[in-house]
Design a protein around this motif. Structure first.
Motif, mmCIF file in Angstrom:
data_model
loop_
_atom_site.group_PDB
_atom_site.id
_atom_site.type_symbol
_atom_site.label_atom_id
_atom_site.label_comp_id
_atom_site.label_asym_id
_atom_site.label_seq_id
_atom_site.Cartn_x
_atom_site.Cartn_y
_atom_site.Cartn_z
ATOM 1 N N PRO A 80 0.779 -1.135 0.251
ATOM 2 C CA PRO A 80 0.008 -0.456 0.022
ATOM 3 C C PRO A 80 0.554 1.257 -0.269
ATOM 4 C CG PRO A 80 -0.371 -1.309 2.260
ATOM 5 C CD PRO A 80 0.943 -2.215 1.498
ATOM 6 N N GLU A 81 0.190 2.650 -0.604
ATOM 7 C CA GLU A 81 1.181 3.850 -0.623
ATOM 8 C C GLU A 81 0.577 4.611 0.110
ATOM 9 O OE1 GLU A 81 3.210 6.274 -3.911
ATOM 10 O OE2 GLU A 81 1.274 5.397 -4.458
ATOM 11 N N LEU A 82 0.581 5.801 1.279
ATOM 12 C CA LEU A 82 -0.307 6.311 1.007
ATOM 13 C C LEU A 82 -0.454 7.856 0.005
ATOM 14 C CD1 LEU A 82 -1.901 8.070 3.817
ATOM 15 C CD2 LEU A 82 0.057 9.102 4.448
ATOM 16 N N VAL A 83 -1.693 8.394 -0.472
ATOM 17 C CA VAL A 83 -1.849 9.551 -1.140
ATOM 18 C C VAL A 83 -2.223 10.812 -0.196
ATOM 19 C CG1 VAL A 83 -2.922 9.696 -3.305
ATOM 20 C CG2 VAL A 83 -1.828 7.711 -3.085
ATOM 21 N N VAL A 84 -1.816 11.760 -0.620
ATOM 22 C CA VAL A 84 -2.677 12.789 0.327
ATOM 23 C C VAL A 84 -3.529 13.637 -0.984
ATOM 24 C CG1 VAL A 84 -2.582 14.271 1.938
ATOM 25 C CG2 VAL A 84 -1.575 12.231 2.779
ATOM 26 N N ARG A 85 -3.961 14.278 -0.514
ATOM 27 C CA ARG A 85 -5.112 14.795 -2.076
ATOM 28 C C ARG A 85 -5.907 16.458 -1.334
ATOM 29 N NH1 ARG A 85 -5.709 12.067 -6.610
ATOM 30 N NH2 ARG A 85 -5.089 10.256 -6.840
ATOM 31 N N ASP A 86 -6.077 17.838 -2.108
ATOM 32 C CA ASP A 86 -6.833 18.465 -1.734
ATOM 33 C C ASP A 86 -8.003 18.363 -1.550
ATOM 34 O OD1 ASP A 86 -8.395 21.015 -1.815
ATOM 35 O OD2 ASP A 86 -6.256 22.040 -3.009
ATOM 36 N N SER A 87 -8.662 18.251 -0.195
ATOM 37 C CA SER A 87 -9.703 17.643 -0.121
ATOM 38 C C SER A 87 -10.994 18.319 -1.281
ATOM 39 C CB SER A 87 -10.384 17.642 1.877
ATOM 40 O OG SER A 87 -10.186 18.885 1.903
ATOM 41 N N ALA A 88 -10.709 19.977 -1.455
ATOM 42 C CA ALA A 88 -11.760 20.607 -1.886
ATOM 43 C C ALA A 88 -11.806 20.236 -3.290
ATOM 44 C CB ALA A 88 -11.295 22.310 -1.664
ATOM 45 N N THR A 89 -10.556 19.882 -4.101
ATOM 46 C CA THR A 89 -9.930 19.413 -5.176
ATOM 47 C C THR A 89 -10.671 18.164 -5.927
ATOM 48 O OG1 THR A 89 -8.244 19.985 -5.455
ATOM 49 C CG2 THR A 89 -9.827 21.880 -5.803
ATOM 50 N N GLY A 90 -9.653 17.197 -4.394
ATOM 51 C CA GLY A 90 -9.576 16.496 -5.106
ATOM 52 C C GLY A 90 -7.978 16.085 -5.422
ATOM 53 N N ARG A 91 -7.231 16.471 -6.169
ATOM 54 C CA ARG A 91 -5.653 17.192 -6.798
ATOM 55 C C ARG A 91 -4.863 16.205 -5.757
ATOM 56 N NH1 ARG A 91 -1.751 20.020 -6.563
ATOM 57 N NH2 ARG A 91 -2.873 22.252 -4.695
ATOM 58 N N GLU A 92 -3.648 15.547 -6.293
ATOM 59 C CA GLU A 92 -3.013 14.913 -5.580
ATOM 60 C C GLU A 92 -1.800 15.887 -5.119
ATOM 61 O OE1 GLU A 92 0.095 11.526 -6.145
ATOM 62 O OE2 GLU A 92 -2.061 10.764 -7.218
ATOM 63 N N LEU A 93 -1.226 15.383 -3.603
ATOM 64 C CA LEU A 93 -0.477 16.473 -3.496
ATOM 65 C C LEU A 93 1.054 16.163 -2.977
ATOM 66 C CD1 LEU A 93 -2.779 18.207 -0.685
ATOM 67 C CD2 LEU A 93 -2.396 18.649 -2.748
ATOM 68 N N TRP A 94 0.621 14.767 -2.504
ATOM 69 C CA TRP A 94 2.022 14.300 -2.231
ATOM 70 C C TRP A 94 2.079 12.355 -2.227
ATOM 71 C CZ3 TRP A 94 2.572 12.139 2.652
ATOM 72 C CH2 TRP A 94 2.028 12.972 3.856
ATOM 73 N N THR A 95 2.826 11.835 -1.383
ATOM 74 C CA THR A 95 2.772 10.216 -1.857
ATOM 75 C C THR A 95 3.016 9.991 -0.560
ATOM 76 O OG1 THR A 95 4.561 9.305 -2.696
ATOM 77 C CG2 THR A 95 1.699 9.637 -4.115
ATOM 78 N N ALA A 96 3.568 8.492 -0.090
ATOM 79 C CA ALA A 96 4.529 8.045 0.714
ATOM 80 C C ALA A 96 4.059 6.410 0.681
ATOM 81 C CB ALA A 96 3.812 8.815 2.355
ATOM 82 N N PRO A 97 5.312 6.014 0.746
ATOM 83 C CA PRO A 97 5.229 4.360 1.045
ATOM 84 C C PRO A 97 4.537 3.696 2.487
ATOM 85 C CG PRO A 97 7.607 5.470 1.268
ATOM 86 C CD PRO A 97 6.988 6.531 1.101
ATOM 87 N N GLY A 98 4.074 3.032 2.139
ATOM 88 C CA GLY A 98 3.363 2.122 3.653
ATOM 89 C C GLY A 98 4.132 1.181 4.656
ATOM 90 N N GLY A 99 4.975 1.393 3.728
ATOM 91 C CA GLY A 99 6.082 -0.190 4.854
ATOM 92 C C GLY A 99 5.290 -0.810 5.094
ATOM 93 N N GLY A 100 4.443 -1.654 3.998
ATOM 94 C CA GLY A 100 3.829 -3.228 4.322
ATOM 95 C C GLY A 100 2.794 -2.965 5.015
ATOM 96 N N ASP A 101 2.298 -1.812 5.767
ATOM 97 C CA ASP A 101 0.652 -1.780 6.111
ATOM 98 C C ASP A 101 0.149 -0.685 6.978
ATOM 99 O OD1 ASP A 101 -0.797 -2.139 9.011
ATOM 100 O OD2 ASP A 101 0.698 -2.358 10.618
ATOM 101 N N LEU A 102 -1.042 -0.392 6.192
ATOM 102 C CA LEU A 102 -1.257 0.767 6.283
ATOM 103 C C LEU A 102 -2.908 0.547 6.837
ATOM 104 C CD1 LEU A 102 -0.399 3.528 3.825
ATOM 105 C CD2 LEU A 102 -0.432 3.670 5.929
ATOM 106 N N SER A 103 -2.904 -0.531 7.811
ATOM 107 C CA SER A 103 -4.157 -0.313 8.144
ATOM 108 C C SER A 103 -5.025 0.734 9.053
ATOM 109 C CB SER A 103 -4.281 -1.711 9.020
ATOM 110 O OG SER A 103 -3.378 -1.744 10.485
ATOM 111 N N TRP A 104 -4.328 2.186 9.336
ATOM 112 C CA TRP A 104 -5.043 2.595 9.374
ATOM 113 C C TRP A 104 -4.809 3.944 9.365
ATOM 114 C CZ3 TRP A 104 -1.885 5.103 13.190
ATOM 115 C CH2 TRP A 104 -0.831 3.890 13.732
ATOM 116 N N CYS A 105 -4.513 5.429 9.191
ATOM 117 C CA CYS A 105 -3.685 6.455 9.322
ATOM 118 C C CYS A 105 -5.200 7.704 9.717
ATOM 119 C CB CYS A 105 -3.967 6.698 7.840
ATOM 120 S SG CYS A 105 -3.281 7.990 7.439
ATOM 121 N N THR A 106 -4.429 8.192 11.168
ATOM 122 C CA THR A 106 -4.645 9.130 11.515
ATOM 123 C C THR A 106 -4.048 10.773 10.722
ATOM 124 O OG1 THR A 106 -5.210 7.863 12.968
ATOM 125 C CG2 THR A 106 -5.609 10.088 14.062
#
Length: 431
Positions: free
Chosen positions: A258-284
């Protein structure tokens, strides 16, 4: 629609129809039983790599009708005295709601029973039609995000081509939003924040096709309009968590993990990504940063640009796994499956205190923070612990005498704490 209004006779009760009575509590009918996909009452957190489709379909039909009066049944408790206690006909499955509601509800095979916050009286029942099979929910299945509850509404994606909003107490306030063709089928609702509902349609890409495999979308709830919809070339879904701010965290499924993708919540545009390290069962989310699993049982902080910050992990000789953290303005509370809650400074990860609870936790345990007190739910026999957030001192532990196998679930409307497990839901005074 079929709605249920019943008089309140005692502080504790159960529905008619549990044992020797044939009548059950009638209410609005929700489609999704039968042989359709079903959700797990055990798997609270969806593994990011799986991104499973499914979930029961929900729809509302039926006519007006009345409900039977409840019968009292006492429940022995230890700790704070409940303001009222509700006992349903069968075990609740609150994990299907993805995020804790801000009013008392009981979700089970019978449907979603909405309760009166003042006295626990049944207000409106949204029930399944046809009824779910006897083995629902199955421990082998993971929950999907086709149901979201916030404030006065239950949001579902049951009607093909529509987002349906069912008012929890007033059927006349129900509404439905037609959706565009590219959001048809397999719609999942995964997060609600600041009056916006986020979700996705997960597809299955073919090697010979350039058609996007998924779409992400956002709906303005007050305006009842689509805010944005974007196509993505991999399976991706918004992550259900609080405090989204102007950034929306999503989990993208890759062949390597898995990969973490952070987007602009107003437009859906992709801002940046980060590797999940094999585990992205949650994100806060915490401010403009994000807390994610570190791959070794602990927690790591990702800055606003996705660069790694501090890490809090098991020390040599320790064996524990962090559960989804609970942040406030300057601190983050990390519950662990060994029954310890640790408070860290958000800016640098420095440990401020640790509190050992008299019970263990698991991934169904979802703590709730309210005005200086962290409420932590344990297994049915363990109870709920109230920790003073400033000092880490355990104030009280609430338990009841009822047997059960489920972990306690918590919700709050700002005036009462709603704590339940299996068939029982208590309203407790907030400390």
């Amino acid at each position: 629609m079929k709605s249920s209004e019943g008089p309140v006779q005692e502080a504790s009760w159960q529905w008619d129809g549990e044992a020797d009575d044939a009548a059950g509590a009638p209410g609005d009918v929700i489609g999704g039983g039968g042989d359709g996909p079903r959700l797990s009452r055990r798997g609270l957190l969806v593994g990011a790599g799986a991104l499973a489709l499914g979930g029961a379909a929900w729809a509302v039909t039926g006519a007006q009708g009345g409900g039977p009066a409840p019968r009292p049944r006492p429940t022995s408790v230890a700790g704070p005295t409940p303001l009222w206690t509700y006992r349903g006909p069968e075990a609740m499955t609150p994990e299907r709601l993805m995020v804790p509601p801000d009013r008392p509800v009981s979700l089970s095979r019978a449907g979603l029973q909405v309760l009166d916050p003042a006295d626990g009286g049944p207000k409106r029942l949204l029930s399944f039609d046809p009824p779910p099979p006897k083995d629902w929910p199955s421990d082998l299945e993971r929950p999907a995000g086709n149901v979201a509850v916030q404030r006065d509404y239950l949001y579902t994606s049951a009607s093909r081509g529509h987002l349906d909003a069912h008012h929890l107490t007033d059927p006349a306030a129900d509404w439905s939003l037609p959706l565009p063709d590219d959001l048809q089928g397999g719609l999942q609702l995964t997060a609600v924040d600041a009056g916006v509902l986020y979700g996705c349609v997960l597809g299955w890409p073919r090697a010979d096709s350039t058609v996007p495999s998924s779409r992400l979308f956002a709906v303005r709830l007050e305006e009842r309009s689509l805010l944005w919809s974007v196509a993505v070339d991999r399976q991706e879904r918004p992550v259900a968590h609080e405090h989204l701010g102007n950034q929306l965290a999503c989990v993208r499924s890759l062949g390597t993990g898995p990969e973490l993708v952070v987007r602009d919540s107003a437009t859906g545009r992709e801002l940046w990504t980060a590797p999940g390290g094999g585990d992205l069962s949650w994100c806060t989310a915490v401010g403009r940063s994000f807390l994610v699993p570190d791959g070794s049982g602990g927690v790591r902080l990702l800055g606003a640009d996705g660069k790694p910050g501090w890490t809090h992990s098991p020390a040599r000789g320790e064996s524990w796994r962090a559960l989804p953290p609970v942040p406030d303005a300057v601190r983050v509370f990390v519950p662990r499956d060994d029954g310890v809650v640790t408070c860290l400074e958000t800016v640098n990860g420095r440990v401020l205190w640790s509190c050992k609870l008299p019970f263990l936790l698991d991934r169904r345990s979802r703590p709730l923070l309210h005005e200086g007190t962290l409420y932590v739910p344990g297994p049915a026999a363990g109870g709920v612990g109230a920790i003073h957030a400033a000092t880490g001192v355990l104030g009280w532990t609430f338990r009841d005498s009822g047997p059960g196998r489920d972990v306690w679930s918590l919700a709050s409307d700002g005036e009462r704490l709603y704590a339940g497990h299996d068939e029982v839901l208590h309203a407790l005074p907030l400390t």
